[in-house]
Design a protein around this motif. Structure first.
Motif, mmCIF file in Angstrom:
data_model
loop_
_atom_site.group_PDB
_atom_site.id
_atom_site.type_symbol
_atom_site.label_atom_id
_atom_site.label_comp_id
_atom_site.label_asym_id
_atom_site.label_seq_id
_atom_site.Cartn_x
_atom_site.Cartn_y
_atom_site.Cartn_z
ATOM 1 N N ALA A 98 0.832 -1.211 0.000
ATOM 2 C CA ALA A 98 0.000 0.000 0.000
ATOM 3 C C ALA A 98 0.863 1.256 0.000
ATOM 4 C CB ALA A 98 -0.937 -0.014 1.206
ATOM 5 N N LEU A 99 1.903 1.286 0.843
ATOM 6 C CA LEU A 99 2.792 2.452 0.883
ATOM 7 C C LEU A 99 3.552 2.617 -0.435
ATOM 8 C CD1 LEU A 99 4.219 2.201 4.507
ATOM 9 C CD2 LEU A 99 2.546 3.844 3.619
ATOM 10 N N GLN A 100 3.928 1.509 -1.039
ATOM 11 C CA GLN A 100 4.598 1.581 -2.340
ATOM 12 C C GLN A 100 3.679 2.220 -3.379
ATOM 13 O OE1 GLN A 100 7.087 -1.698 -4.064
ATOM 14 N NE2 GLN A 100 5.258 -1.968 -5.329
ATOM 15 N N GLU A 101 2.425 1.809 -3.389
ATOM 16 C CA GLU A 101 1.481 2.369 -4.354
ATOM 17 C C GLU A 101 1.210 3.844 -4.088
ATOM 18 O OE1 GLU A 101 0.713 0.970 -7.174
ATOM 19 O OE2 GLU A 101 1.973 -0.653 -6.430
ATOM 20 N N LEU A 102 1.075 4.221 -2.821
ATOM 21 C CA LEU A 102 0.882 5.630 -2.490
ATOM 22 C C LEU A 102 2.094 6.456 -2.920
ATOM 23 C CD1 LEU A 102 -0.767 5.353 1.034
ATOM 24 C CD2 LEU A 102 -1.848 6.182 -1.079
ATOM 25 N N THR A 103 3.282 5.905 -2.722
ATOM 26 C CA THR A 103 4.506 6.608 -3.125
ATOM 27 C C THR A 103 4.568 6.736 -4.635
ATOM 28 O OG1 THR A 103 5.607 5.720 -1.166
ATOM 29 C CG2 THR A 103 7.020 6.631 -2.892
ATOM 30 N N ARG A 104 4.205 5.685 -5.349
ATOM 31 C CA ARG A 104 4.179 5.739 -6.819
ATOM 32 C C ARG A 104 3.203 6.819 -7.305
ATOM 33 N NH1 ARG A 104 3.950 -0.607 -8.752
ATOM 34 N NH2 ARG A 104 6.154 -1.077 -8.410
ATOM 35 N N ILE A 105 2.049 6.890 -6.653
ATOM 36 C CA ILE A 105 1.049 7.893 -7.035
ATOM 37 C C ILE A 105 1.568 9.298 -6.752
ATOM 38 C CG2 ILE A 105 -1.244 8.794 -6.478
ATOM 39 C CD1 ILE A 105 -2.066 5.798 -6.056
ATOM 40 N N ALA A 106 2.251 9.482 -5.627
ATOM 41 C CA ALA A 106 2.827 10.797 -5.304
ATOM 42 C C ALA A 106 3.858 11.193 -6.353
ATOM 43 C CB ALA A 106 3.454 10.779 -3.913
ATOM 44 N N VAL A 107 4.687 10.247 -6.771
ATOM 45 C CA VAL A 107 5.687 10.522 -7.808
ATOM 46 C C VAL A 107 4.989 10.877 -9.117
ATOM 47 C CG1 VAL A 107 7.497 9.497 -9.250
ATOM 48 C CG2 VAL A 107 7.519 9.128 -6.767
ATOM 49 N N GLN A 108 3.979 10.100 -9.479
ATOM 50 C CA GLN A 108 3.257 10.357 -10.724
ATOM 51 C C GLN A 108 2.551 11.717 -10.688
ATOM 52 O OE1 GLN A 108 0.569 7.242 -11.876
ATOM 53 N NE2 GLN A 108 0.022 8.242 -13.783
ATOM 54 N N GLU A 110 3.525 14.325 -9.157
ATOM 55 C CA GLU A 110 4.540 15.375 -9.251
ATOM 56 C C GLU A 110 5.195 15.435 -10.631
ATOM 57 O OE1 GLU A 110 6.793 18.471 -7.450
ATOM 58 O OE2 GLU A 110 5.144 17.333 -6.582
ATOM 59 N N THR A 111 5.450 14.269 -11.226
ATOM 60 C CA THR A 111 6.207 14.223 -12.484
ATOM 61 C C THR A 111 5.337 14.047 -13.719
ATOM 62 O OG1 THR A 111 6.522 11.813 -12.443
ATOM 63 C CG2 THR A 111 8.183 13.184 -11.308
ATOM 64 N N GLY A 112 4.132 13.520 -13.544
ATOM 65 C CA GLY A 112 3.283 13.205 -14.683
ATOM 66 C C GLY A 112 3.662 11.889 -15.350
ATOM 67 N N GLU A 113 4.630 11.188 -14.787
ATOM 68 C CA GLU A 113 5.109 9.923 -15.354
ATOM 69 C C GLU A 113 4.782 8.770 -14.409
ATOM 70 O OE1 GLU A 113 6.662 9.592 -18.343
ATOM 71 O OE2 GLU A 113 6.349 11.735 -18.662
ATOM 72 N N PHE A 114 4.450 7.606 -14.984
ATOM 73 C CA PHE A 114 4.203 6.404 -14.194
ATOM 74 C C PHE A 114 5.484 5.985 -13.492
ATOM 75 C CE2 PHE A 114 4.198 1.732 -13.883
ATOM 76 C CZ PHE A 114 3.111 1.569 -13.051
ATOM 77 N N SER A 115 5.384 5.606 -12.243
ATOM 78 C CA SER A 115 6.542 5.175 -11.456
ATOM 79 C C SER A 115 6.496 3.675 -11.240
ATOM 80 C CB SER A 115 6.543 5.881 -10.092
ATOM 81 O OG SER A 115 7.551 5.349 -9.267
ATOM 82 N N ARG A 116 7.650 3.040 -11.383
ATOM 83 C CA ARG A 116 7.777 1.599 -11.133
ATOM 84 C C ARG A 116 8.672 1.342 -9.920
ATOM 85 N NH1 ARG A 116 10.634 -0.669 -15.465
ATOM 86 N NH2 ARG A 116 10.140 -2.674 -14.574
ATOM 87 N N LEU A 117 8.788 2.322 -9.032
ATOM 88 C CA LEU A 117 9.697 2.174 -7.904
ATOM 89 C C LEU A 117 9.306 0.995 -7.024
ATOM 90 C CD1 LEU A 117 8.835 3.204 -4.787
ATOM 91 C CD2 LEU A 117 8.573 5.319 -6.005
ATOM 92 N N ILE A 118 10.301 0.453 -6.367
ATOM 93 C CA ILE A 118 10.115 -0.659 -5.439
ATOM 94 C C ILE A 118 10.480 -0.167 -4.043
ATOM 95 C CG2 ILE A 118 10.887 -2.982 -4.794
ATOM 96 C CD1 ILE A 118 9.263 -2.887 -7.406
ATOM 97 N N LEU A 119 9.595 -0.413 -3.092
ATOM 98 C CA LEU A 119 9.794 0.008 -1.707
ATOM 99 C C LEU A 119 10.044 -1.209 -0.838
ATOM 100 C CD1 LEU A 119 9.693 2.263 0.462
ATOM 101 C CD2 LEU A 119 7.216 1.834 0.596
ATOM 102 N N ASP A 120 11.050 -1.111 0.016
ATOM 103 C CA ASP A 120 11.342 -2.150 1.001
ATOM 104 C C ASP A 120 11.410 -1.477 2.357
ATOM 105 O OD1 ASP A 120 12.113 -4.458 2.330
ATOM 106 O OD2 ASP A 120 14.222 -4.263 1.776
ATOM 107 N N ILE A 121 10.664 -1.999 3.298
ATOM 108 C CA ILE A 121 10.672 -1.443 4.652
ATOM 109 C C ILE A 121 11.092 -2.547 5.620
ATOM 110 C CG2 ILE A 121 9.310 -0.412 6.505
ATOM 111 C CD1 ILE A 121 7.537 0.833 4.374
ATOM 112 N N GLY A 122 12.167 -2.296 6.329
ATOM 113 C CA GLY A 122 12.613 -3.219 7.358
ATOM 114 C C GLY A 122 12.887 -4.631 6.873
ATOM 115 N N GLY A 123 13.362 -4.788 5.648
ATOM 116 C CA GLY A 123 13.686 -6.111 5.122
ATOM 117 C C GLY A 123 12.494 -6.900 4.617
ATOM 118 N N SER A 124 11.375 -6.226 4.408
ATOM 119 C CA SER A 124 10.153 -6.916 3.985
ATOM 120 C C SER A 124 10.309 -7.612 2.633
ATOM 121 C CB SER A 124 8.982 -5.935 3.929
ATOM 122 O OG SER A 124 9.247 -4.898 2.988
ATOM 123 N N ARG A 125 11.081 -7.039 1.723
ATOM 124 C CA ARG A 125 11.265 -7.654 0.402
ATOM 125 C C ARG A 125 12.043 -8.960 0.503
ATOM 126 N NH1 ARG A 125 7.543 -5.955 -3.111
ATOM 127 N NH2 ARG A 125 7.286 -3.748 -2.822
#
Length: 189
Positions: A98-108, A110-125
């Motif tokens: 959920a946080l990854q998707e919210l971050t992607r939306i925030a990037v999009q 701001e930039t107008g571009e789709f984001s494919r970023l990957i988020l890892d929190i506390g070793g979750s990945r």
């Protein structure tokens, strides 16, 4: 842990909700990390916006965390770590997704571009990669025991890619099937 417990939440990039990112100049630590990226200004902008957004979320939650930024093959990887276990509340797979998707939306936003970023929190990945390895091992065992196919639970495109790689390493074949939230991987010999 049951198969149902290990199922990942599918990417929900169609959601329109977002929180406003902060100005990149407000967070010098994130900007410094982003300077380690290659010369690609778009990747650096995406990393700066994402790091600022995550930093603001951590501040709202009154959590400390170090944000590391890495770029691999044109994709931004954000890793949030801390010295104690305070981040474990955010490190649950559904929460990270959920946080990854919210971050992607925030990037999009701001930039107008789709984001494919990957988020890892506390070793979750890494923890999820271990779970995926167990799922693949179990599916391969079922096939070796006589099943013609083994279907895994629905998961994100990123996780399906990891599964396809794991399956190929074992000498088996896999395909993604289904649509939207039901998209999953089927393994065959």
């Amino acid at each position: 842990m049951s198969e149902q417990d290990t199922a990942a939440v599918v990417d929900t990039t169609d959601d329109e909700q977002h929180l406003a990112p902060t100005d990149a100049t407000d967070n010098p630590a994130a900007t410094d990390d982003a300077d380690d990226l290659d010369g690609d200004d778009e990747v650096r902008d995406e990393a700066d916006i994402a790091a600022d957004y995550i930093e603001e979320l951590l501040d709202i939650c009154d959590l400390d965390g170090d944000i590391e930024i890495e770029e691999r093959a044109g994709r931004v990887y954000l890793t949030v770590t801390d010295d104690d276990s305070a981040l474990r509340v955010l490190a649950k797979p559904d929460t990270v997704t959920a946080l990854q998707e919210l971050t992607r939306i925030a990037v999009q936003a701001e930039t107008g571009e789709f984001s494919r970023l990957i988020l890892d929190i506390g070793g979750s990945r890494d923890a999820r990669a271990t779970e995926l390895q167990r799922l693949v091992d179990t599916a391969v065992e079922r096939i070796e025991a006589g099943s013609t196919t083994a279907a895994l639970p629905p998961m994100s495109s990123y996780e399906r890619k990891l599964v396809h790689d794991l399956v190929a390493e074992k000498g088996f074949h896999s395909e993604s099937e289904g649509e939207g939230r039901d998209r999953h991987t089927v393994i065959t010999r």
